[in-house]
Design a protein around this motif. Structure first.
Motif, mmCIF file in Angstrom:
data_model
loop_
_atom_site.group_PDB
_atom_site.id
_atom_site.type_symbol
_atom_site.label_atom_id
_atom_site.label_comp_id
_atom_site.label_asym_id
_atom_site.label_seq_id
_atom_site.Cartn_x
_atom_site.Cartn_y
_atom_site.Cartn_z
ATOM 1 N N LEU A 22 0.818 -1.212 0.000
ATOM 2 C CA LEU A 22 0.000 0.000 0.000
ATOM 3 C C LEU A 22 0.856 1.268 0.000
ATOM 4 O O LEU A 22 0.420 2.312 -0.483
ATOM 5 N N ALA A 23 2.063 1.150 0.547
ATOM 6 C CA ALA A 23 2.924 2.330 0.571
ATOM 7 C C ALA A 23 3.232 2.826 -0.836
ATOM 8 O O ALA A 23 3.586 3.993 -1.034
ATOM 9 N N LEU A 25 1.142 3.411 -2.987
ATOM 10 C CA LEU A 25 0.026 4.207 -3.492
ATOM 11 C C LEU A 25 0.177 5.694 -3.201
ATOM 12 O O LEU A 25 -0.524 6.509 -3.783
ATOM 13 N N ALA A 26 1.049 6.038 -2.276
ATOM 14 C CA ALA A 26 1.174 7.451 -1.906
ATOM 15 C C ALA A 26 1.635 8.269 -3.108
ATOM 16 O O ALA A 26 2.515 7.841 -3.852
ATOM 17 N N PRO A 27 1.044 9.448 -3.289
ATOM 18 C CA PRO A 27 1.431 10.276 -4.435
ATOM 19 C C PRO A 27 2.906 10.645 -4.425
ATOM 20 O O PRO A 27 3.516 10.838 -5.472
ATOM 21 N N ASP A 28 3.470 10.736 -3.225
ATOM 22 C CA ASP A 28 4.881 11.122 -3.157
ATOM 23 C C ASP A 28 5.802 9.909 -3.057
ATOM 24 O O ASP A 28 6.977 10.052 -2.749
ATOM 25 N N LYS A 32 9.905 9.849 -2.845
ATOM 26 C CA LYS A 32 10.613 9.323 -1.676
ATOM 27 C C LYS A 32 11.588 8.230 -2.076
ATOM 28 O O LYS A 32 12.699 8.154 -1.547
ATOM 29 N N ARG A 193 -4.918 20.171 4.602
ATOM 30 C CA ARG A 193 -4.909 18.743 4.315
ATOM 31 C C ARG A 193 -6.125 18.403 3.479
ATOM 32 O O ARG A 193 -7.206 18.938 3.695
ATOM 33 N N PRO A 194 -5.985 17.488 2.560
ATOM 34 C CA PRO A 194 -7.162 17.090 1.808
ATOM 35 C C PRO A 194 -8.182 16.457 2.727
ATOM 36 O O PRO A 194 -7.837 15.846 3.733
ATOM 37 N N VAL B 129 -7.703 3.511 4.743
ATOM 38 C CA VAL B 129 -6.553 3.176 3.895
ATOM 39 C C VAL B 129 -6.063 4.401 3.140
ATOM 40 O O VAL B 129 -4.852 4.667 3.047
ATOM 41 N N LEU B 131 -6.405 7.573 3.900
ATOM 42 C CA LEU B 131 -5.799 8.586 4.763
ATOM 43 C C LEU B 131 -4.367 8.216 5.133
ATOM 44 O O LEU B 131 -3.472 9.061 5.128
ATOM 45 N N TYR B 133 -2.349 5.663 3.746
ATOM 46 C CA TYR B 133 -1.412 5.248 2.702
ATOM 47 C C TYR B 133 -1.379 6.213 1.510
ATOM 48 O O TYR B 133 -0.302 6.505 0.997
ATOM 49 N N ALA B 134 -2.527 6.690 1.067
ATOM 50 C CA ALA B 134 -2.511 7.587 -0.088
ATOM 51 C C ALA B 134 -2.156 9.009 0.325
ATOM 52 O O ALA B 134 -1.510 9.741 -0.416
ATOM 53 N N GLN B 135 -2.591 9.392 1.539
ATOM 54 C CA GLN B 135 -2.295 10.752 1.976
ATOM 55 C C GLN B 135 -1.175 10.804 3.004
ATOM 56 O O GLN B 135 -0.827 11.886 3.488
ATOM 57 N N SER B 136 -0.639 9.658 3.348
ATOM 58 C CA SER B 136 0.529 9.568 4.237
ATOM 59 C C SER B 136 0.306 10.251 5.584
ATOM 60 O O SER B 136 1.233 10.831 6.153
ATOM 61 N N LEU B 137 -0.913 10.224 6.079
ATOM 62 C CA LEU B 137 -1.157 10.825 7.390
ATOM 63 C C LEU B 137 -0.739 9.863 8.493
ATOM 64 O O LEU B 137 -0.884 8.652 8.355
#
Lengths: 406, 179
Positions: A22-23, A25-28, A32, A193-194, B129, B131, B133-137
């Motif tokens: 899942l990591a 999937l992060a936009p950044d 990184k 934050r979104p 998920v 929040l 993983y996609a938004q890295s919070l």
């Protein structure tokens, strides 16, 4: 590893693997990864030396494994030559080193005024691990006006707009018109934050800030998770995205309107973006016979970067990269309006510690006719960041007595 | 000395970086430990490159180095208990090899089934998920954003991962007994 695992742990193992996947999937994520790899390669370079790393690995043996990307990259590398390769590797190492550990640099900045005159600014930029930074204008060194003709000018007063300006700014240097909705969109406790549905909150949502034009920003930075900006009144604005796109810095003499600047010009002042810019569209060379050591006898390496003259230079790497430089942090503007690159310096001279590749000084010259920056001179000073909190906004809210002194 | 060689090593590392991070993250929940292990593994791989049997695939070799590096670091930091058990690690390795065998240019391209499975999650689980993983919070911040407490959110996230794992198993993406 614990000995009690058996087949019944497989669902848990799959759950762990899902966590790992899942990591991605992060936009950044790509950015990184790029930083991780660059940091590791830089450590290898520092440990073994760039030349030691060369020659240990036979690419031809992997060509059979179908490394098409490798083959293509190598073909380009062959056309560049070892001198450029060395300069590029050193530049990357300097850039990586800049993002590791806390350092401070004093900047003297020559700005181009719209009337053809120049202004001077003094500032400090602190850089820290994880691309954190603080850029702070030295208010006590503000000259209060164009360098020529010489004029005294009144000191800035918090909350008082100089005559003829649309917002508090430099006397004799009209500040930019505030961008629509740029100020007061969110208060100190309201980040952008979104939302859970991915949408971005719309301002004004800061208490009491909705109709506020605000004082000019005097410092901005990145604390590792959020960008922040502090204005002359001490108001802190935070954002998950870089703020300059909304708030060009009038005290830095930034361009007057949204079309002229999306804040990328100011961004170059934070050093890391400037170094990353050099990786594209510049001819790089290690200067032979240049100043080779400090007064203390420490060896130095000098790199000169010269902007290529052809129009396509800005989009071409200075050295063929191995992957697209898809990073986050202040230099990446995915989806930002216009995607217009800022005017780049014509020449940049970097001096670094030859043993550690720590950046020691920078002199960057912009071409005549530059609409904003003319020259920046950067020199390393004693680190100001005593702790991680230094990179947060709270440490850079101006004290009231200082403001009143102007 | 050939400048091509160093570039080739870096290219190979980049090609396998996503897989390597997924592997390390699956072995340990400790992000700092994972980051350290990633760095060390690349350096160790470089140092041991002359010993690498080039007739064999690179990824399992790199995973082996990463596994030993992570275990070594965990032992030094007295965090060995945080590392997945031996059977779990072997299973994770098998699954990664399975994923790598699917045709795609990049590791990320192979994860489409994961995205498909996410669409099947309950809205609350999908939000959790996204929040984290996609938004890295940070999970605590994510819990607050989701309007729930930390413990409830963590359980929600855990169940979401189990659901995803089961969905991937049913799709044939992962192997293993039903959850």
């Amino acid at each position: 590893m614990t000995p009690h695992d058996d087949q019944t742990d497989r669902p848990r193992a799959n759950e762990r693997l899902v966590h790992g996947l899942l990591a991605n999937l992060a936009p950044d994520h790509a950015a990184k990864q790029d930083r991780r790899v660059r940091a590791a390669i830089a450590r290898i370079d520092r440990r073994d030396g760039v030349l030691a790393r060369v020659g240990r690995f036979g690419v031809a043996r992997f060509a059979a494994a179908g490394a098409l990307a490798a083959t293509l990259t190598i073909a380009v590398i062959l056309s560049i030559g070892p001198a450029t390769n060395s300069a590029f590797a050193t530049l990357q190492s300097i850039s990586n080193r800049l993002a590791t550990g806390n350092r401070s640099y004093r900047q003297t900045i020559v700005l181009a005024n719209r009337d053809g005159t120049e202004s001077l600014r003094e500032a400090t930029v602190d850089v820290g691990t994880g691309r954190r930074f603080v850029f702070a204008i030295d208010l006590s060194a503000l000259p209060m006006g164009p360098r020529t003709p010489v004029s005294g000018g009144a000191r800035l007063q918090p909350g008082v707009a100089p005559p003829g300006t649309t917002q508090p700014g430099m006397r004799g240097e009209n500040g930019p018109t505030p961008l629509p909705g740029a100020r007061g969109r969110r208060g100190p406790e309201h980040g952008d934050r979104p939302r859970a549905d991915g949408s971005m909150p719309r301002g004004p949502d800061g208490p009491g800030l909705g109709d506020r034009h605000g004082a000019p920003p005097i410092a901005w930075g990145f604390d590792g998770s959020e960008y922040w900006q502090v204005d002359l009144d001490g108001v802190v604005t935070r954002s998950a995205d870089p703020l300059r796109m909304r708030d060009p810095m009038p005290l830095m003499g930034g361009p007057a309107n949204e079309q002229d600047s999306d804040g990328e010009d100011e961004e170059l002042l934070t050093l890391q973006p400037l170094l990353e810019r050099l990786e594209h569209g510049f001819d790089l060379a290690v200067v032979a016979g240049a100043q080779s050591q400090t007064a203390e006898g420490e060896p130095l390496v000098v790199i000169e970067a010269t902007l290529r003259s052809d129009p396509a230079a800005a989009t071409r790497p200075s050295m063929p990269p191995h992957e697209p430089h898809d990073r986050d942090g202040p230099s990446v503007r995915k989806g930002r309006r216009g995607m217009r690159a800022p005017p780049l310096p014509a020449r940049v001279r970097l001096v670094a510690d030859a043993r550690t590749n720590e950046l020691v000084s920078v002199i960057a010259d912009w071409p005549d006719g530059s609409r904003f920056l003319r020259r920046i001179v950067v020199e390393r000073v004693s680190p100001r960041a005593a702790d991680d909190d230094w990179f947060g906004a709270d440490r850079h809210v101006p004290a009231a007595p200082h403001l009143q002194d102007g | 000395m050939d400048p091509r060689d160093s570039q080739a090593f870096e290219i190979l590392v980049r090609e396998h970086a996503d897989m390597l991070m997924a592997y390390l993250r699956a072995m340990s929940w400790n992000d700092a430990l994972v980051e350290d292990a990633f760095q060390e593994a690349i350096i160790v791989a470089w140092r041991r490159l002359p010993d690498f049997d080039r007739s064999r695939p690179f990824a399992p070799w790199l995973r082996g180095i990463a596994r030993n590096t992570l275990l070594g670091l965990a032992r030094k930091q007295q965090r060995r208990h945080e590392i997945a058990g031996e059977a779990a690690v072997l299973h994770i390795e098998e699954q990664l090899a399975r994923i790598e065998s699917t045709p795609a240019d990049r590791f990320a391209d192979r994860l489409q089934p994961l995205l498909d499975c996410m669409q099947r999650l309950a809205p609350e689980q999908r939000e959790a998920v996204e929040l984290v993983y996609a938004q890295s919070l940070d999970p605590r911040v994510a819990a607050s954003t989701a309007g729930t407490n930390d413990e409830t959110f963590r359980k929600r996230l855990y169940r979401a991962r189990l659901q995803l794992a089961e969905c991937l198993r049913l799709k044939g993406f992962l192997d293993g007994a039903p959850a």
